[in-house]
Write a protein that holds these residues in place. Structure first.
Motif, PDB file in Angstrom:
ATOM      1  N   TYR A 153       0.845  -1.200   0.000  1.00 12.57           N
ATOM      2  CA  TYR A 153       0.000   0.000   0.000  1.00 12.57           C
ATOM      3  C   TYR A 153       0.874   1.242   0.000  1.00 12.57           C
ATOM      4  O   TYR A 153       1.805   1.367   0.805  1.00 12.57           O
ATOM      5  N   GLU A 154       0.575   2.152  -0.928  1.00 15.33           N
ATOM      6  CA  GLU A 154       1.266   3.440  -0.986  1.00 15.33           C
ATOM      7  C   GLU A 154       0.220   4.553  -0.999  1.00 15.33           C
ATOM      8  O   GLU A 154      -0.849   4.404  -1.605  1.00 15.33           O
ATOM      9  N   ARG A 155       0.530   5.642  -0.339  1.00 13.55           N
ATOM     10  CA  ARG A 155      -0.394   6.782  -0.287  1.00 13.55           C
ATOM     11  C   ARG A 155       0.281   7.994  -0.904  1.00 13.55           C
ATOM     12  O   ARG A 155       1.403   8.352  -0.534  1.00 13.55           O
ATOM     13  N   ALA A 156      -0.409   8.617  -1.855  1.00 15.42           N
ATOM     14  CA  ALA A 156       0.131   9.789  -2.538  1.00 15.42           C
ATOM     15  C   ALA A 156      -0.681  11.017  -2.171  1.00 15.42           C
ATOM     16  O   ALA A 156      -1.912  10.998  -2.249  1.00 15.42           O
ATOM     17  N   VAL A 174      -1.960   2.221  -5.016  1.00 13.18           N
ATOM     18  CA  VAL A 174      -1.591   3.612  -4.755  1.00 13.18           C
ATOM     19  C   VAL A 174      -2.870   4.385  -4.455  1.00 13.18           C
ATOM     20  O   VAL A 174      -3.729   4.550  -5.322  1.00 13.18           O
ATOM     21  N   LEU A 197       5.408   7.224  -7.786  1.00 12.83           N
ATOM     22  CA  LEU A 197       5.139   5.869  -7.300  1.00 12.83           C
ATOM     23  C   LEU A 197       4.857   4.913  -8.460  1.00 12.83           C
ATOM     24  O   LEU A 197       5.298   3.765  -8.449  1.00 12.83           O
ATOM     25  N   ALA A 225       2.214  10.647  -6.828  1.00 11.00           N
ATOM     26  CA  ALA A 225       1.545   9.481  -7.423  1.00 11.00           C
ATOM     27  C   ALA A 225       2.261   9.019  -8.676  1.00 11.00           C
ATOM     28  O   ALA A 225       2.468   7.817  -8.890  1.00 11.00           O
ATOM     29  N   VAL A 235       0.121  -2.448 -10.678  1.00 18.03           N
ATOM     30  CA  VAL A 235      -0.282  -1.341  -9.809  1.00 18.03           C
ATOM     31  C   VAL A 235      -1.726  -0.957 -10.108  1.00 18.03           C
ATOM     32  O   VAL A 235      -2.131  -0.871 -11.268  1.00 18.03           O
ATOM     33  N   ILE A 267      -4.696   2.062  -9.013  1.00 17.86           N
ATOM     34  CA  ILE A 267      -4.931   3.353  -8.379  1.00 17.86           C
ATOM     35  C   ILE A 267      -6.244   3.289  -7.601  1.00 17.86           C
ATOM     36  O   ILE A 267      -7.275   2.847  -8.124  1.00 17.86           O
TER      37      ILE A 267
END
Length: 305
Positions: free
Chosen positions: A8-11, A53, A20, A17, A29, A31
């Motif tokens: 998990y990635e947060r932009a 993301v 990432l 974003a 990936v 979104i």
């Protein structure tokens, strides 16, 4: 069911974003921009990204009305679009259609950018952006790209978005005195459109010499459908049949009768609730309903969302 494990990635910005996406170029990936399509697909449909993301970009949650167009940020929710005074006044078709999406909980969380990027064939907003002659706005690491809505939807879940790009918003030309409407047969199991039709109709007005013959003649019309085939589509046969005609019930019925000519049989959608043939039959009815409502609103008050 529980989804497979993922990173998990947060932009918090568009640039972050895009970075990432670049960092994970060799991974699968997805979104997250509301999550009402992605999360159920991960839980029940086997979609299994390596990385999610999550977009938390305040700048993309905005509605900006300019002189001749309104720009709606990708993270703007359906509820905010439906409730926006600027959208109702300047982009009333999008506002009306947003009010028809799902239920209240979905409208409060789902976003216009996520909807367009997901390109579900029964989604409501794609019909509205097509009939509005809108443009989808994209960003990538090297700049920006603008894609007309007519070129954006390619098929079920397929769009013009390329890897490394983000949908950042949609630009909707103002409709002025045009009549607009969205007519929908709701799918009983999903809330999507079994068939949905969006229409924008403009008519000529009396000229300075008092020439009454021009009044009520259709000068421009855009009609788009969702739900019937594997993507939202314009209906050019309907449009061509109505341009130059008086905007009355006979002309509307005749134009609606052309709807099936724009449906490719091999692209018809079918499920246990409605066959492709049934959807094709429904299309004519809902084209007529959308055009009738739009006709009532030409040069009148915008619809309330």
């Amino acid at each position: 069911m529980f989804p497979d494990a993922f990173d998990y990635e947060r932009a918090t910005s568009v640039g972050e974003a895009l970075d990432l996406l670049d960092d994970h170029a060799d991974a699968e990936v997805e979104i997250l921009a509301g999550g009402h399509s992605l999360v159920p697909a991960m839980k029940t449909e086997g979609r299994s990204p390596d990385v999610v993301v999550d977009l938390d970009v305040a700048a993309l949650d905005a509605i900006n009305a300019l002189d001749d167009r309104t720009v709606v940020g990708a993270l703007t929710t359906y509820a905010d679009i439906a409730d926006s005074r600027a959208a109702r006044a300047n982009a009333p078709l999008l506002a009306e259609t947003a009010a028809e999406v799902g239920d209240l909980q979905i409208r409060n969380r789902g976003t216009i950018g996520g909807n367009l990027a997901e390109a579900h064939p029964g989604a409501d907003p794609p019909a509205a952006v097509l009939a509005s002659d809108a443009t989808v706005l994209l960003r990538h690491r090297d700049g920006k790209r603008e894609v007309p809505a007519t070129d954006f939807f390619r098929g079920d879940g397929e769009t013009a978005v390329e890897y490394g790009e983000l949908v950042t918003g949609v630009r909707v030309p103002h409709t002025g005195d045009a009549g607009v409407a969205y007519a929908k047969k709701t799918h009983p199991a999903t809330g999507y459109a079994m068939v949905g039709v969006a229409a924008v109709v403009e008519t000529d007005v009396v000229d300075g010499n008092g020439d009454e013959t021009a009044e009520g003649t259709v000068s421009s019309v855009r009609v788009a459908a969702t739900g019937a085939v594997d993507r939202a589509v314009r209906l050019p046969s309907v449009e061509n049949a109505l341009v130059g005609e008086r905007l009355d019930s006979d002309a509307i019925d005749a134009a609606a009768g052309e709807a099936q000519a724009d449906v490719e049989p091999d692209r018809l959608r079918s499920d246990p609730y409605a066959s492709g043939d049934f959807r094709r039959e429904l299309l004519e009815t809902y084209v007529a309903r959308a055009l009738e409502s739009a006709a009532e609103r030409v040069a009148g008050d915008p619809p309330t969302a």
